[in-house]
Motif scaffolding. Structure first.
Motif, PDB file in Angstrom:
ATOM      1  N   ASP A   1      34.640  28.625  49.378  1.00 48.15           N
ATOM      2  CA  ASP A   1      34.764  28.250  50.785  1.00 48.15           C
ATOM      3  C   ASP A   1      33.743  28.993  51.645  1.00 48.15           C
ATOM      4  OD1 ASP A   1      37.018  26.660  50.098  1.00 48.15           O
ATOM      5  OD2 ASP A   1      38.361  28.367  50.393  1.00 48.15           O
ATOM      6  N   VAL A   2      33.621  30.280  51.428  1.00 51.07           N
ATOM      7  CA  VAL A   2      32.671  31.096  52.185  1.00 51.07           C
ATOM      8  C   VAL A   2      31.241  30.633  51.893  1.00 51.07           C
ATOM      9  CG1 VAL A   2      31.688  33.419  52.395  1.00 51.07           C
ATOM     10  CG2 VAL A   2      34.165  33.102  52.421  1.00 51.07           C
ATOM     11  N   GLY A   3      30.951  30.381  50.632  1.00 56.03           N
ATOM     12  CA  GLY A   3      29.611  29.927  50.261  1.00 56.03           C
ATOM     13  C   GLY A   3      29.237  28.612  50.925  1.00 56.03           C
ATOM     14  N   GLU A   4      30.184  27.691  50.951  1.00 57.66           N
ATOM     15  CA  GLU A   4      29.917  26.396  51.594  1.00 57.66           C
ATOM     16  C   GLU A   4      29.727  26.558  53.100  1.00 57.66           C
ATOM     17  OE1 GLU A   4      29.443  23.260  50.051  1.00 57.66           O
ATOM     18  OE2 GLU A   4      29.220  24.699  48.417  1.00 57.66           O
ATOM     19  N   ALA A   5      30.528  27.401  53.714  1.00 58.23           N
ATOM     20  CA  ALA A   5      30.388  27.650  55.153  1.00 58.23           C
ATOM     21  C   ALA A   5      29.037  28.300  55.450  1.00 58.23           C
ATOM     22  CB  ALA A   5      31.531  28.525  55.657  1.00 58.23           C
ATOM     23  N   LEU A   6      28.613  29.203  54.591  1.00 58.54           N
ATOM     24  CA  LEU A   6      27.318  29.861  54.777  1.00 58.54           C
ATOM     25  C   LEU A   6      26.160  28.874  54.638  1.00 58.54           C
ATOM     26  CD1 LEU A   6      27.892  33.237  52.922  1.00 58.54           C
ATOM     27  CD2 LEU A   6      27.455  32.929  55.380  1.00 58.54           C
ATOM     28  N   ARG A   7      26.332  27.881  53.784  1.00 55.29           N
ATOM     29  CA  ARG A   7      25.277  26.864  53.642  1.00 55.29           C
ATOM     30  C   ARG A   7      25.139  26.049  54.921  1.00 55.29           C
ATOM     31  NH1 ARG A   7      24.693  23.403  48.668  1.00 55.29           N
ATOM     32  NH2 ARG A   7      26.566  22.383  49.443  1.00 55.29           N
ATOM     33  N   ILE A   8      26.251  25.838  55.613  1.00 55.25           N
ATOM     34  CA  ILE A   8      26.216  25.074  56.860  1.00 55.25           C
ATOM     35  C   ILE A   8      25.609  25.911  57.984  1.00 55.25           C
ATOM     36  CG2 ILE A   8      27.630  23.958  58.643  1.00 55.25           C
ATOM     37  CD1 ILE A   8      29.615  23.230  56.378  1.00 55.25           C
ATOM     38  N   GLU A   9      26.066  27.156  58.085  1.00 55.54           N
ATOM     39  CA  GLU A   9      25.606  28.020  59.190  1.00 55.54           C
ATOM     40  C   GLU A   9      25.573  29.479  58.726  1.00 55.54           C
ATOM     41  OE1 GLU A   9      26.957  29.114  63.712  1.00 55.54           O
ATOM     42  OE2 GLU A   9      27.553  27.169  62.914  1.00 55.54           O
ATOM     43  N   PRO A  10      24.455  29.892  58.128  1.00 57.44           N
ATOM     44  CA  PRO A  10      24.360  31.233  57.537  1.00 57.44           C
ATOM     45  C   PRO A  10      24.625  32.391  58.504  1.00 57.44           C
ATOM     46  CG  PRO A  10      22.462  29.901  56.927  1.00 57.44           C
ATOM     47  CD  PRO A  10      23.242  29.122  57.941  1.00 57.44           C
ATOM     48  N   GLY A  11      24.315  32.229  59.764  1.00 55.85           N
ATOM     49  CA  GLY A  11      24.461  33.331  60.697  1.00 55.85           C
ATOM     50  C   GLY A  11      25.786  33.375  61.434  1.00 55.85           C
ATOM     51  N   ASN A  12      26.730  32.532  61.072  1.00 55.75           N
ATOM     52  CA  ASN A  12      28.005  32.473  61.782  1.00 55.75           C
ATOM     53  C   ASN A  12      28.780  33.777  61.593  1.00 55.75           C
ATOM     54  OD1 ASN A  12      31.031  31.876  61.926  1.00 55.75           O
ATOM     55  ND2 ASN A  12      30.135  30.044  62.861  1.00 55.75           N
ATOM     56  N   LYS A  13      29.140  34.410  62.706  1.00 55.15           N
ATOM     57  CA  LYS A  13      29.822  35.718  62.678  1.00 55.15           C
ATOM     58  C   LYS A  13      31.172  35.646  61.968  1.00 55.15           C
ATOM     59  CE  LYS A  13      30.731  39.946  64.411  1.00 55.15           C
ATOM     60  NZ  LYS A  13      31.232  40.726  63.319  1.00 55.15           N
ATOM     61  N   LYS A  14      31.945  34.600  62.220  1.00 49.25           N
ATOM     62  CA  LYS A  14      33.261  34.488  61.585  1.00 49.25           C
ATOM     63  C   LYS A  14      33.135  34.330  60.076  1.00 49.25           C
ATOM     64  CE  LYS A  14      35.753  32.616  65.531  1.00 49.25           C
ATOM     65  NZ  LYS A  14      36.537  31.501  66.060  1.00 49.25           N
ATOM     66  N   VAL A  15      32.129  33.611  59.638  1.00 48.11           N
ATOM     67  CA  VAL A  15      31.906  33.444  58.200  1.00 48.11           C
ATOM     68  C   VAL A  15      31.460  34.768  57.590  1.00 48.11           C
ATOM     69  CG1 VAL A  15      30.612  32.208  56.424  1.00 48.11           C
ATOM     70  CG2 VAL A  15      31.351  31.006  58.473  1.00 48.11           C
ATOM     71  N   GLN A  16      30.587  35.471  58.280  1.00 44.89           N
ATOM     72  CA  GLN A  16      30.135  36.780  57.804  1.00 44.89           C
ATOM     73  C   GLN A  16      31.317  37.741  57.674  1.00 44.89           C
ATOM     74  OE1 GLN A  16      27.106  37.533  56.756  1.00 44.89           O
ATOM     75  NE2 GLN A  16      26.164  35.612  57.357  1.00 44.89           N
TER      76      GLN A  16
END
Length: 84
Positions: A54-69
């Protein structure tokens, strides 16, 4: 719409419906919001492989997103704790 419902269900403690709404959202159109809900639910359930996906897919969409980080850091901390 479904990603928003997933977040509401997650906040109210309805994990089953939160997961269902997030999955529906991801089927219709992948989004950071839906992946974050799935990632948090998977992390809380100790499903680390799924949370990592899930985290990997979210990072592919928006690598710099603070919540994902932030979620990635939580996942890495839990994975490190599991190895001890």
């Amino acid at each position: 719409m479904h990603a928003g419902l997933a977040e509401i269900r997650e906040r109210t403690g309805d994990k089953t419906d939160a997961r269902k709404e997030a999955r529906t959202s991801l089927e219709l159109m992948p989004s950071i919001q839906a992946y974050l809900v799935m990632g948090r639910l998977d992390l809380a359930a100790n499903h680390l492989d799924e949370a990592s996906y899930d985290v990997g897919e979210a990072l592919r969409i928006e690598p710099g997103n603070k919540k994902v980080q932030d979620l990635r850091q939580q996942l890495e901390a839990k994975e490190a704790a599991e190895k001890r």
